[in-house]
Scaffold this motif. Structure first.
Motif, PDB file in Angstrom:
ATOM      1  N   SER A 141       0.841  -1.195   0.000  1.00  0.00           N
ATOM      2  CA  SER A 141       0.000   0.000   0.000  1.00  0.00           C
ATOM      3  C   SER A 141       0.874   1.241   0.000  1.00  0.00           C
ATOM      4  CB  SER A 141      -0.914   0.020   1.224  1.00  0.00           C
ATOM      5  OG  SER A 141      -1.760  -1.117   1.248  1.00  0.00           O
ATOM      6  N   TYR A 142       0.490   2.212  -0.810  1.00  0.00           N
ATOM      7  CA  TYR A 142       1.151   3.513  -0.812  1.00  0.00           C
ATOM      8  C   TYR A 142       0.131   4.536  -0.330  1.00  0.00           C
ATOM      9  CZ  TYR A 142       2.963   7.964  -2.505  1.00  0.00           C
ATOM     10  OH  TYR A 142       3.375   9.256  -2.587  1.00  0.00           O
ATOM     11  N   PHE A 143       0.436   5.224   0.780  1.00  0.00           N
ATOM     12  CA  PHE A 143      -0.480   6.178   1.391  1.00  0.00           C
ATOM     13  C   PHE A 143      -0.082   7.602   1.005  1.00  0.00           C
ATOM     14  CE2 PHE A 143      -0.576   2.410   4.000  1.00  0.00           C
ATOM     15  CZ  PHE A 143      -1.917   2.246   4.294  1.00  0.00           C
ATOM     16  N   PHE A 144      -1.093   8.434   0.771  1.00  0.00           N
ATOM     17  CA  PHE A 144      -0.836   9.854   0.553  1.00  0.00           C
ATOM     18  C   PHE A 144      -1.918  10.655   1.265  1.00  0.00           C
ATOM     19  CE2 PHE A 144      -2.810   8.042  -3.301  1.00  0.00           C
ATOM     20  CZ  PHE A 144      -4.050   8.663  -3.264  1.00  0.00           C
ATOM     21  N   PRO A 149      -1.794  11.532  -5.982  1.00  0.00           N
ATOM     22  CA  PRO A 149      -0.951  10.466  -5.455  1.00  0.00           C
ATOM     23  C   PRO A 149       0.532  10.641  -5.702  1.00  0.00           C
ATOM     24  CG  PRO A 149      -2.022   9.752  -7.468  1.00  0.00           C
ATOM     25  CD  PRO A 149      -2.557  11.114  -7.162  1.00  0.00           C
ATOM     26  N   GLY A 150       0.921  11.597  -6.484  1.00  0.00           N
ATOM     27  CA  GLY A 150       2.341  11.734  -6.756  1.00  0.00           C
ATOM     28  C   GLY A 150       2.714  11.038  -8.056  1.00  0.00           C
ATOM     29  N   ASN A 151       3.980  10.738  -8.225  1.00  0.00           N
ATOM     30  CA  ASN A 151       4.493  10.214  -9.486  1.00  0.00           C
ATOM     31  C   ASN A 151       4.413   8.692  -9.492  1.00  0.00           C
ATOM     32  OD1 ASN A 151       5.638  10.234 -11.990  1.00  0.00           O
ATOM     33  ND2 ASN A 151       7.749  10.335 -11.223  1.00  0.00           N
ATOM     34  N   LEU A 152       3.187   8.153  -9.590  1.00  0.00           N
ATOM     35  CA  LEU A 152       2.994   6.709  -9.621  1.00  0.00           C
ATOM     36  C   LEU A 152       3.228   6.194 -11.035  1.00  0.00           C
ATOM     37  CD1 LEU A 152      -0.256   6.422  -7.488  1.00  0.00           C
ATOM     38  CD2 LEU A 152       2.023   5.713  -6.793  1.00  0.00           C
ATOM     39  N   ILE A 153       3.939   5.065 -11.141  1.00  0.00           N
ATOM     40  CA  ILE A 153       4.154   4.497 -12.465  1.00  0.00           C
ATOM     41  C   ILE A 153       2.877   3.802 -12.924  1.00  0.00           C
ATOM     42  CG2 ILE A 153       6.631   4.189 -12.118  1.00  0.00           C
ATOM     43  CD1 ILE A 153       6.083   1.228 -11.598  1.00  0.00           C
ATOM     44  N   LEU A 164      10.942  -2.121  -3.391  1.00  0.00           N
ATOM     45  CA  LEU A 164      11.738  -2.194  -2.171  1.00  0.00           C
ATOM     46  C   LEU A 164      10.820  -1.814  -1.012  1.00  0.00           C
ATOM     47  CD1 LEU A 164      14.512  -2.489  -0.743  1.00  0.00           C
ATOM     48  CD2 LEU A 164      14.853  -0.041  -1.159  1.00  0.00           C
ATOM     49  N   ALA A 165      10.589  -2.761  -0.124  1.00  0.00           N
ATOM     50  CA  ALA A 165       9.661  -2.505   0.983  1.00  0.00           C
ATOM     51  C   ALA A 165       9.936  -3.491   2.106  1.00  0.00           C
ATOM     52  CB  ALA A 165       8.214  -2.635   0.528  1.00  0.00           C
ATOM     53  N   ARG A 166       9.590  -3.058   3.301  1.00  0.00           N
ATOM     54  CA  ARG A 166       9.690  -3.942   4.468  1.00  0.00           C
ATOM     55  C   ARG A 166       8.352  -4.657   4.622  1.00  0.00           C
ATOM     56  NH1 ARG A 166      11.062  -2.111  10.706  1.00  0.00           N
ATOM     57  NH2 ARG A 166      11.205  -4.207  11.589  1.00  0.00           N
ATOM     58  N   ALA A 167       8.340  -5.929   4.333  1.00  0.00           N
ATOM     59  CA  ALA A 167       7.108  -6.713   4.376  1.00  0.00           C
ATOM     60  C   ALA A 167       6.949  -7.374   5.741  1.00  0.00           C
ATOM     61  CB  ALA A 167       7.114  -7.767   3.281  1.00  0.00           C
ATOM     62  N   ARG A 168       5.696  -7.663   6.074  1.00  0.00           N
ATOM     63  CA  ARG A 168       5.382  -8.283   7.360  1.00  0.00           C
ATOM     64  C   ARG A 168       4.409  -9.431   7.149  1.00  0.00           C
ATOM     65  NH1 ARG A 168       8.499  -7.473  11.811  1.00  0.00           N
ATOM     66  NH2 ARG A 168       9.345  -5.378  11.739  1.00  0.00           N
ATOM     67  N   ALA A 200       8.820   5.935  -6.097  1.00  0.00           N
ATOM     68  CA  ALA A 200      10.059   5.651  -6.815  1.00  0.00           C
ATOM     69  C   ALA A 200      10.656   4.300  -6.424  1.00  0.00           C
ATOM     70  CB  ALA A 200      11.080   6.758  -6.555  1.00  0.00           C
ATOM     71  N   LEU A 201      10.173   3.706  -5.339  1.00  0.00           N
ATOM     72  CA  LEU A 201      10.692   2.417  -4.894  1.00  0.00           C
ATOM     73  C   LEU A 201      10.066   1.249  -5.646  1.00  0.00           C
ATOM     74  CD1 LEU A 201      10.793   3.051  -1.032  1.00  0.00           C
ATOM     75  CD2 LEU A 201      12.683   3.139  -2.672  1.00  0.00           C
ATOM     76  N   MET A 202       9.161   1.537  -6.573  1.00  0.00           N
ATOM     77  CA  MET A 202       8.583   0.501  -7.436  1.00  0.00           C
ATOM     78  C   MET A 202       8.964   0.804  -8.878  1.00  0.00           C
ATOM     79  SD  MET A 202       4.587  -0.547  -8.171  1.00  0.00           S
ATOM     80  CE  MET A 202       4.386  -1.482  -6.668  1.00  0.00           C
TER      81      MET A 202
END
Length: 890
Positions: A141-144, A149-153, A164-168, A200-202
């Motif tokens: 999930s990307y929250f804003f 939403p910003g620069n989503l691809i 790149l994300a910390r998954a749980r 940018a991490l995706m």
């Protein structure tokens, strides 16, 4: 045997339930189960040759029992070695740091009011600098903060991405009765959750050609956008349409859903048997109008249902209903009359053979309980009542049919014929020829309403135990509210798909149909809200005892058998038993489930928040705070997080058999302490609400408004007050003023010291250093065997002088796993341990329960102990001795 598949389904289900103890006690349980199944088949064949049919049938039942046990064990063993949940749970994959994940987007990104959600089928993960194959589902999930939403691809279903994300791992709250969030996401194929910190991490990667399922997911995304465009002026209608047509409940808020739950009509928002039945009837009717043969009609309907399954999201309930419809239609293709109960049983057999774990899913239980009630109780009853009268309406003028009917039905037919003759004499000549239709049509409509009412009543009564057990709700208005809800759903579903189809051909025509669709949805919502506003339309109930649930289900089975055998006396006995046991579920004349004569304090696992339940020796109860997740407030009219009060705290209280709370204490007006209070105030009868200082905050005012609406007196507690409940002394140590404040503060927390004989407990809210110093300076008695660590173990609390004064043998920190605040602080933990205190944490131990009879203090926790696993004598045992006395499970 009239119902062979029912017996087989029962034996298969029994074998699945027996698989766990078989595996636990027999080292080669799978091989043994398969050998027994094979042996029973061979023995059954031999017995058939010897014409011992009854013994052969018994061997067959045993074979199905063994097959069920084997299927359940095979499913457990079939988990891939590189399954991400298994790898992370066993320590093979460390999730403490952000990792690079690669996978295929399962669906188009879902844009929500607070962000964007991506569901990814994982392929690889980079750990320790190396890429490794992995399988499972990741929800990122990307929250804003606003609608930009910003620069989503731009990505679509079927495309490969890397992020790149910390998954749980999905974590459930460690409390009895709490909502099983992990199981809910597992049904959706989600094993891990993550937050994407920056778009940018995706990045998009080259990938294979999308599969058919991905094209269906893109089509679903397109249809959802079309629905939004059609119903754009009113977002609530679009949210309902998305749920009812395509299974996307992401935009349904709890406030919008609540009236549907109160009226027992929530099933119209969940794709299941009703929606499949409407679509199947629509296509079968269309095939009839096109003069297609029965085989072609059945195949057309089955193909339509398969396409429907391919484009929806929430698939398990629809698959079950579609499977039942398919079995029925295949029987129609063979021109066979099939018992509906056999159809339901055969569908259950197919599902349980391939997915034995489904038997533990609430949706599976509800689906087949509902289908069983219709097949075994409602349909046979209607066949003996309304069906006879419905046949009497056919060819009213044909007197030769009268003799085939029962006397009372034939008399009804004669009365209608006489009424038709009278109408014919009164009407003009051009209308007189239609007098039969004018008489028959209202009767048909009345009979259809009667059938719908019987189905609604049967379902509401029959599903009462599971609704009470799993949802803690009884709706008294449901049989009435469901009549317009079902009728409107039967119009909304076909019209919705017709609107979508028309929109692809001619946008203007689709939008015109969309206006009619919006009107019907508004009518549905208005109807539900009207019924929900009726006084006492529903009530919340605790979990019924297992013996009562079993008794109800046995009584319902007895009633079904009596109806099927046409035994009226037995039917009345069964119906009376069902009503009596149902009344016991509703009234709940049972004592609460805690030990009288002892003081019990349970620190609930509510994530990053506080909630503490206190049960006094005489049965009185108190709740201190009700949790609330940070960030779970409303964004653009919707709540992004769960309601802790509804999904965590209330289920715990219901699991203890509670309908009333004598006092609720709100320590201070921060979201993580008061967020769950409105739900608790709605769900329980509350004696008093205790607060400290009033604050000018919307959330706090909402709590007070809820209390006023429920006629709960609000009492301000102040330092120096003391009172006694059942020999247990309570003293308020803070706050020292009840002057209103502009904003909530940790240092305004209500602090309570509870003393029972030689044992004492200190509940501190979120106080910080300044208040700790003030309490110490005032010279109050602070020593306590148990301390609820203030402010989640943050570094601004639990000073050394304060801990020295309290000198607790046991302490608990209420804290959320991997919370963004860094709680508890390492320094704080070291200071607590330096006191020789045994420290427990809700993020690791789950709910922590301390109980005492005034002499011995018992401690247990949800994850590590299910029974008391330590006893501390008070106050003679020193902290060091107490630590050594506790079981190593901690």
């Amino acid at each position: 045997m009239k119902l062979p598949t029912l017996s087989l389904a029962i034996c298969l289900a029994a074998g699945i339930l027996a698989a766990a103890p078989i595996t636990a006690h027999l080292p080669h349980g799978l091989a043994l189960s398969l050998l027994i199944a094979l042996g029973c088949v061979l023995v059954g064949c031999a017995l058939l040759k010897l014409r011992r049919a009854n013994l052969a049938w018994t061997a067959s039942l045993l074979a199905w029992f063994s097959l069920g046990a084997a299927a359940a064990q095979i499913e457990r063993l079939a988990v891939p070695i590189n399954q991400v949940e298994h790898a992370a749970g066993s320590g093979q994959l460390e999730l403490d740091e952000p990792l690079r994940w690669r996978g295929i987007l399962r669906a188009d990104p879902l844009r929500l009011p607070w962000g964007v959600r991506y569901d990814i089928d994982l392929e690889q993960v980079q750990a320790a600098g190396k890429w490794a194959a992995v399988r499972g589902g990741l929800r990122a999930s990307y929250f804003f903060n606003d609608r930009t939403p910003g620069n989503l691809i731009p990505v679509r279903a079927g495309e490969r991405v890397e992020l790149l994300a910390r998954a749980r791992l999905v974590r459930n709250f460690g409390d009895p009765g709490a909502f099983d969030y992990r199981a809910a996401l597992e049904q959706q194929g989600i094993d891990l959750t993550a937050t994407l910190r920056n778009p940018a991490l995706m990045q998009l990667l080259p990938g294979p050609t999308p599969k058919f399922s991905h094209f269906m997911a893109r089509l679903r995304g397109h249809l959802l956008n079309e629905l939004d465009a059609m119903l754009a002026p009113v977002e609530d209608r679009a949210a309902i349409a998305r749920a009812m047509l395509l299974g996307d409940r992401s935009f349904l808020d709890s406030q919008q859903i609540e009236p549907f739950r109160e009226t027992g009509a929530y099933h119209v928002l969940v794709l299941a048997g009703l929606h499949v039945g409407v679509l199947a009837a629509l296509f079968f009717w269309a095939g009839k109008k096109l003069r297609l043969p029965v085989v072609a009609r059945a195949l057309l309907t089955i193909a339509a249902l398969c396409f429907y399954i391919a484009i929806i999201e929430d698939r398990p309930p629809i698959v079950r209903a579609a499977l039942m419809a398919t079995v029925y239609l295949l029987a129609r293709m063979l021109y066979r009359r099939v018992s509906l109960l056999n159809v339901v049983s055969l569908a259950a057999i197919v599902i349980l053979l391939f997915r034995p774990s489904e038997i533990a899913q609430v949706s599976f239980q509800l689906s087949f309980l509902a289908a069983g009630i219709i097949a075994a109780i409602a349909q046979p009853f209607l066949e003996k009542t309304a069906e006879e009268y419905r046949r009497a309406l056919e060819h009213l003028g044909d007197v030769t049919r009268d003799a085939r009917l029962a006397p009372r039905v034939a008399e009804f037919r004669l009365d209608l014929r006489a009424l038709s003759a009278w109408l014919r004499s009164k009407l003009p000549a051009r209308l007189g020829g239609h007098s039969d239709q004018l008489v028959v049509l209202p009767c048909r409509m009345a009979l259809r309403l009667w059938e719908l009412a019987i189905l609604s009543v049967a379902l509401q009564i029959g599903m009462l135990p599971l609704m009470a057990q799993d949802f803690h709700r009884v709706s008294f208005i449901a049989p009435l509210a469901n009549i317009p809800a079902v009728l409107l759903t039967a119009m909304i579903v076909p019209l919705g798909f017709a609107s979508l189809a028309a929109s692809t051909i001619w946008k203007g025509f689709g939008m015109a149909l969309g206006r009619i669709l919006g009107f019907l949805i508004a009518a549905l919502a208005a109807s539900i809200h009207w019924f929900a506003r009726l006084p006492s339309s529903s009530m919340r109930v605790p979990s019924p005892p297992s013996a009562l649930l079993l008794g109800f289900l046995l009584a319902a089975a007895f009633l079904a058998a009596a109806i099927l055998s046409d035994n009226r006396r037995a039917s009345w006995m069964g119906f009376t038993s069902v009503l009596v046991l149902g009344a016991c579920i509703v009234v709940y004349p049972f004592s609460a489930r805690f030990q009288r004569g002892r003081l019990e304090v349970t620190v609930l696992d509510v994530g990053q928040g506080d909630s503490i339940f206190v049960a006094f020796p005489d049965g009185r109860t108190m709740l201190v705070d009700a949790g609330g997740l940070p960030g779970s407030s409303y964004v653009h009219g919707m709540r992004p997080g769960i309601d802790v009060g509804e999904d965590v705290v209330s289920p715990f209280l219901w699991s203890r058999g509670l309908k009333r709370i004598d006092a609720i204490v709100l320590t201070h007006a921060h979201e993580d302490h008061l967020g769950g209070l409105p739900a608790v105030l709605r769900n329980f009868r509350v004696g008093e609400l205790w607060v400290g200082r009033d604050v000018e905050s919307a959330a706090y005012r909402n709590v007070l408004a809820e209390a006023r609406a429920k006629s709960v007196p609000v009492i301000h507690r102040l330092r120096g007050e003391h009172f006694e409940w059942a020999g247990v002394a309570m003293k308020v140590l803070w706050p020292d003023t009840n002057d209103p404040a502009r904003a909530a503060s940790n240092d305004d927390s209500v602090v309570l010291r509870i003393e029972d004989g030689k044992d004492s407990l200190l509940l501190t809210g979120d106080i910080e250093r300044p208040v700790e110093r003030r309490i110490l300076a005032d010279g109050d008695e602070l020593t306590a065997n148990f301390l609820k660590i203030p402010h989640h173990g943050g570094k601004t609390s639990s000073t050394a002088p304060f801990l020295d004064a309290v000198h607790p043998a046991v302490a608990a920190i209420s804290v959320g796993e991997a919370n963004p605040f860094g709680h508890p602080s390492t320094d704080t933990v070291e200071r607590i341990l330096a006191e020789g205190t045994r420290l427990l944490r809700t993020d690791r131990d789950g709910a922590i329960t301390i109980s005492t009879d005034g002499q011995l203090l018992n401690v247990r926790s949800f994850f590590t102990c299910t029974a008391p696993c330590s006893e501390l004598s008070s106050p003679a045992v020193s902290p060091t001795d107490a630590s050594e006395a506790e079981a190593p499970a901690f």
